[in-house]
Motif scaffolding. Structure first.
Motif, short mmCIF file in Angstrom:
data_model
loop_
_atom_site.label_atom_id
_atom_site.label_comp_id
_atom_site.label_asym_id
_atom_site.label_seq_id
_atom_site.Cartn_x
_atom_site.Cartn_y
_atom_site.Cartn_z
N ILE A 195 6.99 4.77 5.86
CA ILE A 195 5.65 4.32 5.51
C ILE A 195 5.78 3.11 4.60
O ILE A 195 6.74 3.01 3.83
N PRO A 196 4.85 2.16 4.65
CA PRO A 196 4.96 0.99 3.78
C PRO A 196 4.56 1.35 2.36
O PRO A 196 3.66 2.16 2.13
N GLY A 197 5.24 0.76 1.38
CA GLY A 197 4.88 1.05 -0.01
C GLY A 197 5.66 0.20 -0.98
O GLY A 197 6.65 -0.44 -0.62
N GLY A 198 5.21 0.22 -2.23
CA GLY A 198 5.90 -0.50 -3.30
C GLY A 198 5.26 -1.81 -3.66
O GLY A 198 5.62 -2.42 -4.66
N ALA A 199 4.31 -2.26 -2.86
CA ALA A 199 3.60 -3.52 -3.15
C ALA A 199 2.36 -3.59 -2.27
O ALA A 199 2.31 -2.96 -1.20
N ALA A 200 1.39 -4.35 -2.72
CA ALA A 200 0.18 -4.58 -1.93
C ALA A 200 0.46 -5.74 -0.98
O ALA A 200 0.36 -6.91 -1.35
N ALA A 201 0.85 -5.41 0.24
CA ALA A 201 1.22 -6.43 1.21
C ALA A 201 1.14 -5.86 2.61
O ALA A 201 1.34 -4.66 2.83
N LEU A 410 4.29 3.94 -13.98
CA LEU A 410 3.46 5.14 -13.96
C LEU A 410 4.36 6.33 -13.65
O LEU A 410 5.06 6.35 -12.64
N VAL A 411 4.33 7.37 -14.51
CA VAL A 411 5.24 8.50 -14.35
C VAL A 411 4.51 9.80 -14.03
O VAL A 411 5.15 10.79 -13.67
N ASP A 412 3.20 9.85 -14.16
CA ASP A 412 2.43 11.07 -13.95
C ASP A 412 2.13 11.23 -12.46
O ASP A 412 1.41 10.42 -11.87
N PRO A 413 2.65 12.29 -11.81
CA PRO A 413 2.44 12.43 -10.36
C PRO A 413 0.98 12.63 -9.99
O PRO A 413 0.55 12.16 -8.92
N ALA A 414 0.20 13.32 -10.83
CA ALA A 414 -1.21 13.53 -10.51
C ALA A 414 -1.96 12.22 -10.54
O ALA A 414 -2.78 11.93 -9.65
N GLU A 415 -1.72 11.41 -11.55
CA GLU A 415 -2.40 10.12 -11.62
C GLU A 415 -1.92 9.19 -10.51
O GLU A 415 -2.72 8.45 -9.92
N GLN A 416 -0.62 9.25 -10.18
CA GLN A 416 -0.12 8.41 -9.09
C GLN A 416 -0.76 8.81 -7.77
O GLN A 416 -1.10 7.95 -6.95
N ARG A 417 -0.96 10.12 -7.56
CA ARG A 417 -1.63 10.56 -6.34
C ARG A 417 -3.05 9.99 -6.29
O ARG A 417 -3.50 9.51 -5.24
N SER A 418 -3.75 10.04 -7.41
CA SER A 418 -5.11 9.52 -7.45
C SER A 418 -5.12 8.03 -7.12
O SER A 418 -5.98 7.54 -6.37
N ARG A 419 -4.15 7.29 -7.66
CA ARG A 419 -4.08 5.84 -7.38
C ARG A 419 -3.78 5.61 -5.88
O ARG A 419 -4.36 4.74 -5.25
N PHE A 420 -2.83 6.37 -5.35
CA PHE A 420 -2.50 6.23 -3.93
C PHE A 420 -3.73 6.52 -3.05
O PHE A 420 -3.99 5.82 -2.06
N GLU A 421 -4.46 7.57 -3.40
CA GLU A 421 -5.62 7.93 -2.60
C GLU A 421 -6.70 6.85 -2.65
O GLU A 421 -7.36 6.57 -1.65
N ALA A 422 -6.85 6.22 -3.81
CA ALA A 422 -7.79 5.10 -3.91
C ALA A 422 -7.34 3.94 -3.04
O ALA A 422 -8.16 3.28 -2.37
N GLN A 423 -6.02 3.70 -3.01
CA GLN A 423 -5.48 2.66 -2.13
C GLN A 423 -5.70 3.02 -0.67
O GLN A 423 -6.04 2.16 0.16
N ALA A 424 -5.50 4.29 -0.34
CA ALA A 424 -5.67 4.72 1.05
C ALA A 424 -7.11 4.53 1.52
O ALA A 424 -7.36 4.19 2.68
N GLU A 433 -3.45 -4.58 3.32
CA GLU A 433 -2.44 -4.78 2.30
C GLU A 433 -2.39 -3.61 1.31
O GLU A 433 -1.49 -3.53 0.48
N ALA A 434 -3.38 -2.71 1.40
CA ALA A 434 -3.42 -1.57 0.48
C ALA A 434 -2.32 -0.58 0.82
O ALA A 434 -1.81 -0.52 1.94
N MET A 435 -1.93 0.23 -0.18
CA MET A 435 -0.86 1.20 -0.01
C MET A 435 -1.38 2.47 0.64
O MET A 435 -2.59 2.66 0.82
N VAL A 436 -0.43 3.34 0.99
CA VAL A 436 -0.76 4.64 1.55
C VAL A 436 -0.18 5.71 0.63
O VAL A 436 0.58 5.42 -0.29
N VAL A 437 -0.54 6.94 0.89
CA VAL A 437 -0.02 8.05 0.07
C VAL A 437 1.41 8.37 0.51
O VAL A 437 1.66 8.69 1.67
N ASP A 438 2.35 8.25 -0.44
CA ASP A 438 3.75 8.54 -0.17
C ASP A 438 4.07 9.92 -0.76
O ASP A 438 4.35 10.05 -1.95
N GLU A 439 4.03 10.93 0.08
CA GLU A 439 4.20 12.30 -0.40
C GLU A 439 5.60 12.54 -0.97
O GLU A 439 5.77 13.27 -1.96
#
Length: 487
Positions: A195-201, A410-424, A433-439
């Motif tokens: 899955i693509p991730g690590g940058a908005a591209a 960012l080290v908090d998995p719950a907050e990172q999930r929230s950010r990923f979901e907003a990107q999704a 260019e938005a990210m996806v949820v990387d489980e």
């Protein structure tokens, strides 16, 4: 050896004069540069008893009756060849060689009556034939597109191009050496990502037939490198080839080189210090000074570099006192006044970033660390510890261009999930260019990522800065180009 004929017209290949009769190898005793260094200052008219074997391309030749002079060039330098009809075997064939032919020469080191250091042609052999004509040595390739498509010719006819790419190699070597000295471990992470991730591209997509699955060329190695920090590798880096399916410009190439590093127990302020000392040190190693010339102006890279918030630099270049507190409506109106096109769904953070990139970033000569990016546009950054709505993220701007991007991770998995979901959600709405949820990455965070600072430096842009190059195509050996209409 058969007689040589004139080369084919420019742009056409010469089929040659029969089977390949060139040798399989040639034994050199010296590189050209070694001969030049050893006999520099040889008195005019002196013939030494030192016999050398050198090889390279014949880049110039002039004939004067029963004398012939050539310029032999290898990777280390140039030296004159001196041939005579009386003493040099195959003199007529020597004078028929084409510019660009590879030759090996054996002979005594000497200086002509005019004092030109030379190798007397006591014996010679052609090592490869230039079946296409070389451009004029003094004018080089004048068409930029041809320079990039035929870099193998450009490097021979342009001393500046060749020197720039040698310097590029030394820059990368210096980066590695300095990081290794600080205890960083170089690693290699996958280029093909599930899955693509690590940058908005926007990623490139490919297909793995055996797995019957689509894969993505990496847009950044970030998420894999942080997995390694979770695994106990406290200081890691990768000099990675990354790929982004975006436009081409003087600053952008679809594939480019990124240095990414991660340091446990550090935050963005530690990474600022690391960045300024790393870049200044590499400049000193490669250029001999922390002050370099870029586009006719001096750039002083000596630490410490200036620190300024995004709002501060906007105010300096526009006179506007603007921040996230203004809200979307006021920021949208300001974008309209400034001629900035906006898209539906952009929040105040994205609007503020667009204002900064339009009004301030191109005018920052720097070096300057622009800090306190909006959290909205920093999905992998840790929230600012004292400024709600902002992230502990900075970019280093030098000569009006982003050199690096970095943040407290960012080290908090719950907050990172929230950010990923907003990107999704953005991706589902059409932002490719938005990210996806990387489980799997979220799972790694659940094992615990210690406080960590991360940094990404665009190696090509660092090369541009330290070689005084204004276009990324001149810092990349083989840049991506439109299809060649002649092919």
């Amino acid at each position: 050896m058969s007689d040589d004929t004139a080369p084919a017209p420019e742009g056409q290949a010469d089929p040659g004069d029969g089977p390949d009769d060139t040798p399989y190898r040639f034994e050199r005793s010296h590189a050209v540069g070694e001969v030049v260094e050893a006999f520099e200052g040889l008195e005019a008219g002196v013939e030494t008893e030192t016999v050398v074997s050198v090889a390279g391309r014949l880049m110039l030749r002039r004939d004067q009756g029963r004398l012939a002079f050539g310029t032999l060039q290898d990777a280390t330098g140039r030296i004159q060849l001196f041939a005579t009809a009386a003493a040099s075997p195959g003199f007529d064939r020597f004078t028929a060689l084409s510019i660009g032919d590879w030759i090996g020469v054996r002979g005594a080191v000497m200086a002509t009556r005019r004092g030109e250091l030379s190798v007397r042609v006591d014996d010679w052999t052609r090592l490869a034939r230039a079946r296409r004509s070389f451009p004029d040595k003094w004018h080089g390739l004048t068409d930029p597109d041809t320079r990039y498509r035929q870099r193998y010719v450009d490097l021979w006819v342009s001393d500046e191009a060749r020197a720039a790419f040698v310097r590029r190699s030394r820059i990368v070597t210096a980066l590695r050496r300095r990081l290794d000295e600080q205890g960083f471990v170089e690693v290699e992470t996958p280029v093909l990502h599930p899955i693509p991730g690590g940058a908005a591209a926007r990623p490139f997509v490919t297909r793995h037939e055996a797995l019957s699955a689509d894969l993505y060329l990496r847009v950044a190695p970030e998420l894999y490198l942080k997995r390694l920090v979770v695994g106990g590798m406290e200081r890691v880096y990768e000099i990675a080839r990354v790929f982004r399916n975006e436009g081409i410009s003087t600053r952008h190439n679809p594939e480019f080189t990124m240095l990414e590093l991660y340091q446990a127990y550090a935050d963005h302020t530690d990474i600022m210090e690391l960045t300024e000392h790393l870049v200044a040190g590499v400049a000193r190693d490669v250029c001999g000074s922390t002050t370099v010339v870029y586009d006719g102006q001096d750039v002083d890279l000596a630490p410490p570099w200036r620190r300024a918030t995004m709002e501060e630099v906007i105010a300096e270049h526009t006179g506007l006192d603007v921040s996230l507190d203004a809200g979307s409506g006021e920021l949208e109106a300001l974008c309209d006044r400034l001629g900035i096109e906006i898209e539906a769904g952009w929040g105040p953070g994205k609007l503020l970033l667009e204002i900064y990139e339009k009004t301030a970033e191109p005018n920052l000569w720097g070096p300057v660390f622009v800090t306190d990016y909006p959290e909205e546009v920093s999905p992998l950054s840790r929230r600012h510890r004292s400024r709600p709505g902002y992230a502990e993220r900075f970019e280093a701007i030098v000569a009006g261009r982003e050199l690096c991007n970095a943040f407290t991770e960012l080290v908090d998995p719950a907050e990172q999930r929230s950010r990923f979901e907003a990107q999704a959600e953005l991706r589902a709405a059409g932002d490719d260019e938005a990210m996806v949820v990387d489980e799997d990455y979220l799972r790694s965070l659940e094992y615990g990522l210690p406080p960590t600072g991360g940094l990404g430096i665009g190696v090509d842009r660092l090369v541009m800065l330290l070689t005084d190059t204004q276009a990324i195509r001149d810092a990349v050996l083989f840049p991506t180009l439109r299809p060649d209409p002649q092919n």
